[in-house]
Scaffold this active site. Structure first.
Site, PDB file in Angstrom:
ATOM      1  N   LYS A 192       0.850  -1.189   0.000  1.00  0.00           N
ATOM      2  CA  LYS A 192       0.000   0.000   0.000  1.00  0.00           C
ATOM      3  C   LYS A 192       0.885   1.239   0.000  1.00  0.00           C
ATOM      4  CE  LYS A 192      -1.812   2.705   3.042  1.00  0.00           C
ATOM      5  NZ  LYS A 192      -1.853   3.996   2.264  1.00  0.00           N
ATOM      6  N   GLU A 195      -1.437   7.506  -0.019  1.00  0.00           N
ATOM      7  CA  GLU A 195      -2.490   8.056  -0.869  1.00  0.00           C
ATOM      8  C   GLU A 195      -2.069   9.351  -1.549  1.00  0.00           C
ATOM      9  OE1 GLU A 195      -3.057   9.676   3.293  1.00  0.00           O
ATOM     10  OE2 GLU A 195      -2.595   7.720   2.398  1.00  0.00           O
ATOM     11  N   GLY A 245       7.399   5.557   8.027  1.00  0.00           N
ATOM     12  CA  GLY A 245       6.546   6.729   8.205  1.00  0.00           C
ATOM     13  C   GLY A 245       6.757   7.327   9.582  1.00  0.00           C
ATOM     14  N   GLY A 250       3.574   4.358  13.300  1.00  0.00           N
ATOM     15  CA  GLY A 250       4.285   3.116  13.573  1.00  0.00           C
ATOM     16  C   GLY A 250       3.782   2.447  14.840  1.00  0.00           C
ATOM     17  N   GLU A 267      10.593   1.727  10.192  1.00  0.00           N
ATOM     18  CA  GLU A 267      11.592   2.782   9.986  1.00  0.00           C
ATOM     19  C   GLU A 267      10.836   4.088  10.151  1.00  0.00           C
ATOM     20  OE1 GLU A 267      13.254   5.812   8.843  1.00  0.00           O
ATOM     21  OE2 GLU A 267      12.986   5.096   6.790  1.00  0.00           O
ATOM     22  N   CYS A 301      13.316  11.537   6.666  1.00  0.00           N
ATOM     23  CA  CYS A 301      13.589  11.001   8.006  1.00  0.00           C
ATOM     24  C   CYS A 301      15.036  11.228   8.403  1.00  0.00           C
ATOM     25  CB  CYS A 301      13.217   9.529   8.070  1.00  0.00           C
ATOM     26  SG  CYS A 301      14.112   8.496   6.890  1.00  0.00           S
ATOM     27  N   GLU A 401      10.225  16.190  15.206  1.00  0.00           N
ATOM     28  CA  GLU A 401      10.501  16.133  13.773  1.00  0.00           C
ATOM     29  C   GLU A 401       9.678  17.187  13.036  1.00  0.00           C
ATOM     30  OE1 GLU A 401      11.427  12.497  10.743  1.00  0.00           O
ATOM     31  OE2 GLU A 401       9.539  12.402  11.836  1.00  0.00           O
TER      32      GLU A 401
END
Length: 507
Positions: A192, A195, A245, A250, A267, A301, A401
């Site tokens: 997947k 989107e 992501g 996660g 990750e 990331c 982040e």
């Protein structure tokens, strides 16, 4: 803003019509059971660039069933490593033959510069080739030292059906960090994509068919995390989930997967520091810092979003970074001269700006940027190159982040203090050190809590070198031999030679 480098013109025409994306299940293209679709509007040009099938629970379940059937039938899992490698190498060749059309669509969906998209797609072919080499060399162990009556063998077998969920920032590259390694191990997969950037993953399905991959080995379901990602994480017929992501998502995937105790590889986020000592090559360090924070508009990331600079050189070093930042070309992603493109969404741009505003309110100072960036003739979302000083370690801009082109500057006096600042974070993806003293670099590398440490460079990577994080930056590893191991189960076989087993029951 007038002294920034801004590019407003494109050299590539927009596509005449949106790309149409459909699910790819059991070797066939299909629409959603619901018939629903969703559109992606380019964050840089404001036009609809793709229209995709919107998957639901039933679509995800069909894809998982196809992967399960293919795995259990052994059409991929039980063939030789040579046969698997042959297909992976064909895929690599086909990727290289389709770089331009894939790069244009990735640029339009993500907002990244066309030159970067070309580099990512073409570079991904090398990941497929490296995975092919692992398929040929995969092996277990034997133990011939257990005595003359015994022989032990440790087998490595494919884990089974793998759900692969990829992010929007590097859609094709990160898919290629996962999928070819899962296939090299003999797994079957359900994929997947995000989107927001689904289309290069759909394009890959055509290449897989041309390369001769058996039907059902790779299945692609388009749509949103709810419900498609949820089904892929919790379904009992899935043996493993691998996700790249945000840390928050996660954690949700791990919770969804816990009901079946399936393996989860993650990750996740990073708040990656570069530490600059006075004896460093400051010109090279300043260039690497500038690259590290603006690459992919900071939506990375591995973004070097905070620097920790020795107090003796901090003011002069920041001045170098500000001067270089003004030379970085921001603007139209379809112009090959552009180095930094658009921000992925309006909501994300607002999030970036909120971190800067909060830092200023807490006493930090903006040395450059700190606001949105209007680009003439483009309706899209852009943010100025931004450098923030006077940052303290308790500020959100120093700990969380930001995922944008925003650099936070902290200072230190001693190596111990620098390492404390590096490790005082919930993340541990990567870190960097700049010094001409090899002892400083080695001590730093050993003591910092990060999955990757760069010394006198930033963001160099190779398929041979594994990648992954400490702490809340994730678990498991990607690429390299360790990346293949993630998709393998280990089985011990104990064999007795001859009729040598003594009876337990007395006779």
């Amino acid at each position: 803003m007038n002294d920034l480098t801004i590019i407003t013109t494109a050299s590539i025409a927009l596509p005449a019509s949106p790309f149409e994306g459909r699910h790819f299940i059991d070797g066939a293209w299909c629409d959603s059971v619901s018939g629903e679709t969703f559109e992606r509007v380019s964050p840089s040009h404001g036009v609809v660039v793709s229209r995709s099938a919107k998957g639901g629970r039933e679509d995800a379940a069909r894809a998982i069933a196809a992967a399960r059937k293919a795995f259990d039938a052994g059409i991929w899992s039980r063939i030789s490593g040579k046969e698997r490698a042959t297909v992976l190498l064909k895929v690599a060749d086909l990727i290289e033959a389709n770089v331009e059309r894939m790069a244009i669509l990735e640029t339009l969906e993500s907002g990244k510069p066309i030159t970067q998209a070309r580099g990512e797609v073409s570079g991904a072919a090398d990941l497929w080739r490296y995975a092919a080499s692992l398929a040929r060399t995969l092996h277990g162990d034997s133990h011939n030292s257990l005595g003359e009556q015994m022989l032990g063998v440790v087998l490595k077998e494919p884990i089974g059906v793998v759900s692969i969920i990829t992010p929007w920032n590097f859609p094709f590259w990160i898919l290629s960090q996962k999928l070819p390694f899962a296939l090299a191990a003999g797994c079957t997969c359900v994929v997947k994509p995000s989107e927001m950037t689904p289309s290069t993953t759909v394009m890959l399905a055509d290449l897989l068919v041309k390369a001769g991959l058996p039907a059902g080995t790779v299945n692609i379901v388009l749509g949103f995390g709810q419900p498609v990602g949820q089904v892929m994480a919790e379904h009992a017929q899935v043996d493993m989930v691998t996700f790249t992501g945000s840390t928050a998502v996660g954690k949700a995937i791990m919770a969804a997967a816990s009901g079946t105790l399936k393996k989860v590889a993650l990750e996740l986020g990073g708040k990656n520091p570069q530490v600059i000592f006075p004896d460093a090559d400051l010109d090279s360090a300043a260039d690497a810092v500038t690259f590290g924070v603006y690459f992919n508009a900071g939506e990375c990331c591995n973004s070097g979003s905070r620097i920790i600079v020795h107090e003796d050189i901090a003011e002069a070093f920041v001045a170098r970074v500000v001067a270089l930042s003004k030379k970085v070309a921001f603007g139209d992603p379809l112009n090959p001269d552009t180095q930094v493109g658009a921000i992925i969404s309006s909501a994300h741009q607002e999030k970036i700006d909120s971190y800067v505003r909060a830092a200023v309110a807490a006493g930090a100072k903006v040395q450059l940027g700190g606001a949105t960036l209007p680009i003439a003739e483009l309706p899209g979302r852009f943010y100025q190159p931004t450098v923030v000083t006077g940052v303290t370690s308790d500020m959100p801009i120093a700990r969380e982040e930001v995922f944008g082109p925003v650099l936070s500057v902290l200072t230190f006096r001693t190596l111990d203090e620098a390492i404390d600042l590096v490790n005082d974070a919930s993340y541990g993806l990567s870190a960097g050190v700049w010094s001409e003293n090899v002892h400083t670099c080695l001590e730093f590398s050993r003591r910092v809590q990060a999955g990757t440490v760069w010394t006198n460079t930033w963001m160099d990577g190779f398929p041979e070198l594994t990648f992954g994080g400490f702490k809340q930056s994730g678990q498991g590893r990607e690429i390299g031999p360790y990346g293949l191991d993630e998709f393998l189960e280990v089985k011990t076989v104990v064999m007795r030679i001859g009729r040598t087993r003594p009876n337990w029951v007395r006779r």
